[in-house]
Scaffold this active site. Structure first.
Site, PDB file in Angstrom:
ATOM      1  N   HIS A  44      -1.003   6.934  -6.302  1.00  0.00           N
ATOM      2  CA  HIS A  44      -1.157   6.559  -4.898  1.00  0.00           C
ATOM      3  C   HIS A  44      -0.124   5.492  -4.555  1.00  0.00           C
ATOM      4  O   HIS A  44      -0.132   4.410  -5.140  1.00  0.00           O
ATOM      5  CB  HIS A  44      -2.578   6.021  -4.652  1.00  0.00           C
ATOM      6  CG  HIS A  44      -2.860   5.747  -3.213  1.00  0.00           C
ATOM      7  ND1 HIS A  44      -3.348   6.714  -2.355  1.00  0.00           N
ATOM      8  CD2 HIS A  44      -2.710   4.624  -2.475  1.00  0.00           C
ATOM      9  CE1 HIS A  44      -3.499   6.188  -1.153  1.00  0.00           C
ATOM     10  NE2 HIS A  44      -3.108   4.915  -1.194  1.00  0.00           N
ATOM     11  N   GLU A  46       1.315   2.621  -2.310  1.00  0.00           N
ATOM     12  CA  GLU A  46       0.665   1.666  -1.416  1.00  0.00           C
ATOM     13  C   GLU A  46       0.967   1.992   0.041  1.00  0.00           C
ATOM     14  O   GLU A  46       2.025   2.504   0.374  1.00  0.00           O
ATOM     15  CB  GLU A  46       1.094   0.240  -1.743  1.00  0.00           C
ATOM     16  CG  GLU A  46       2.515  -0.088  -1.360  1.00  0.00           C
ATOM     17  CD  GLU A  46       2.903  -1.510  -1.717  1.00  0.00           C
ATOM     18  OE1 GLU A  46       2.027  -2.395  -1.773  1.00  0.00           O
ATOM     19  OE2 GLU A  46       4.088  -1.736  -1.942  1.00  0.00           O
ATOM     20  N   CYS A  60      -3.856   7.947   4.171  1.00  0.00           N
ATOM     21  CA  CYS A  60      -3.711   7.221   2.906  1.00  0.00           C
ATOM     22  C   CYS A  60      -4.984   6.497   2.492  1.00  0.00           C
ATOM     23  O   CYS A  60      -5.383   6.554   1.329  1.00  0.00           O
ATOM     24  CB  CYS A  60      -2.549   6.238   2.986  1.00  0.00           C
ATOM     25  SG  CYS A  60      -0.960   7.036   3.271  1.00  0.00           S
ATOM     26  N   GLN A  63      -7.385   8.977   1.268  1.00  0.00           N
ATOM     27  CA  GLN A  63      -6.975   9.477  -0.046  1.00  0.00           C
ATOM     28  C   GLN A  63      -7.288   8.468  -1.147  1.00  0.00           C
ATOM     29  O   GLN A  63      -7.759   8.844  -2.222  1.00  0.00           O
ATOM     30  CB  GLN A  63      -5.478   9.798  -0.055  1.00  0.00           C
ATOM     31  CG  GLN A  63      -5.105  11.010   0.750  1.00  0.00           C
ATOM     32  CD  GLN A  63      -3.615  11.289   0.693  1.00  0.00           C
ATOM     33  OE1 GLN A  63      -2.884  10.729  -0.114  1.00  0.00           O
ATOM     34  NE2 GLN A  63      -3.160  12.172   1.560  1.00  0.00           N
ATOM     35  N   THR A 107       7.077  12.611   9.462  1.00  0.00           N
ATOM     36  CA  THR A 107       7.361  11.508   8.535  1.00  0.00           C
ATOM     37  C   THR A 107       8.704  11.693   7.836  1.00  0.00           C
ATOM     38  O   THR A 107       9.529  10.771   7.780  1.00  0.00           O
ATOM     39  CB  THR A 107       6.243  11.401   7.480  1.00  0.00           C
ATOM     40  OG1 THR A 107       5.012  11.170   8.157  1.00  0.00           O
ATOM     41  CG2 THR A 107       6.503  10.266   6.504  1.00  0.00           C
ATOM     42  N   ASP A 119      11.882  11.363   0.900  1.00  0.00           N
ATOM     43  CA  ASP A 119      10.960  10.670   0.004  1.00  0.00           C
ATOM     44  C   ASP A 119      11.782   9.891  -1.012  1.00  0.00           C
ATOM     45  O   ASP A 119      12.502  10.474  -1.805  1.00  0.00           O
ATOM     46  CB  ASP A 119      10.057  11.689  -0.695  1.00  0.00           C
ATOM     47  CG  ASP A 119       8.891  11.056  -1.428  1.00  0.00           C
ATOM     48  OD1 ASP A 119       8.970   9.858  -1.760  1.00  0.00           O
ATOM     49  OD2 ASP A 119       7.911  11.774  -1.674  1.00  0.00           O
ATOM     50  N   ARG A 121      10.486   7.732  -3.262  1.00  0.00           N
ATOM     51  CA  ARG A 121       9.667   7.267  -4.384  1.00  0.00           C
ATOM     52  C   ARG A 121      10.254   7.711  -5.718  1.00  0.00           C
ATOM     53  O   ARG A 121      10.890   8.754  -5.808  1.00  0.00           O
ATOM     54  CB  ARG A 121       8.233   7.784  -4.253  1.00  0.00           C
ATOM     55  CG  ARG A 121       7.510   7.169  -3.082  1.00  0.00           C
ATOM     56  CD  ARG A 121       6.149   7.754  -2.906  1.00  0.00           C
ATOM     57  NE  ARG A 121       6.248   9.125  -2.406  1.00  0.00           N
ATOM     58  CZ  ARG A 121       5.210   9.836  -1.986  1.00  0.00           C
ATOM     59  NH1 ARG A 121       3.999   9.337  -2.036  1.00  0.00           N
ATOM     60  NH2 ARG A 121       5.371  11.058  -1.530  1.00  0.00           N
TER      61      ARG A 121
END
Length: 174
Positions: A44, A46, A60, A63, A107, A119, A121
């Site tokens: 997950h 933050e 979020c 989730q 997004t 993305d 990440r």
């Protein structure tokens, strides 16, 4: 740390050698380690607005709380809470992306309009956290096939994808 849906939880902090932001592992129950039984896991990222403020723009917070509840119901597992706000672009840029979303961008498109990848990440820290915790195989709670591929590329065996979806609302259905 007793949590709303799991009174048997421990939090372990991981700080990178460079002194960067800490990632957290929330261990729920007593999950088995090793390869004989894959652990139920959720990665997950933050989300200040969703996790803390209860923003309806994303799911979020749902989730996060849903994963804790599901892992507790399953008897144990791990939730990795990763310091990668806004798909890795940070809180201020996520708020800038919100402005673009108000103009019709989704997004990923909003992130790209700001000069980022859809993305940003990274999953190597998550893979290392799982290794250090003794989890070599996971049942991953996600709806994101890219998360599965990225974690697998970091050497984590994904035994099963466990669906983790929540209904949209009028503020995030686009």
């Amino acid at each position: 740390v007793p949590l709303l849906d799991s009174h048997d939880a421990r939090i372990i902090a991981f700080r990178p050698d460079d002194g960067g932001l800490e990632h957290l592992a929330i261990i729920i129950g007593e999950p088995a380690t090793g390869t004989d039984k894959p652990v139920l896991a959720r990665l997950h990222s933050e989300c200040f607005t969703g996790d803390l403020l209860g923003s309806l723009r994303c799911d979020c917070g749902d989730q996060l709380r849903g994963a804790i509840s599901e892992i507790a119901r399953a008897g144990g597992g791990v939730l990795l809470y990763l310091a990668q706000e806004g798909r890795g672009i940070g809180l201020v840029n996520k708020l800038r992306a919100y402005e673009l979303q108000d103009r019709g961008f989704d997004t990923m498109d909003a992130n790209e309009q700001l000069g980022f990848d859809a993305d940003e990440r990274i999953y190597l820290p998550a893979a290392e956290m799982l290794r250090q915790l003794g989890f070599s195989a996971v049942r991953l709670m996600t709806n994101n096939p890219e998360k599965i591929a990225a974690l697998s590329a970091c050497g984590v065996e994904i035994v099963e994808r466990v669906e983790h979806a929540f209904p949209a609302n009028k503020h995030n259905e686009h």
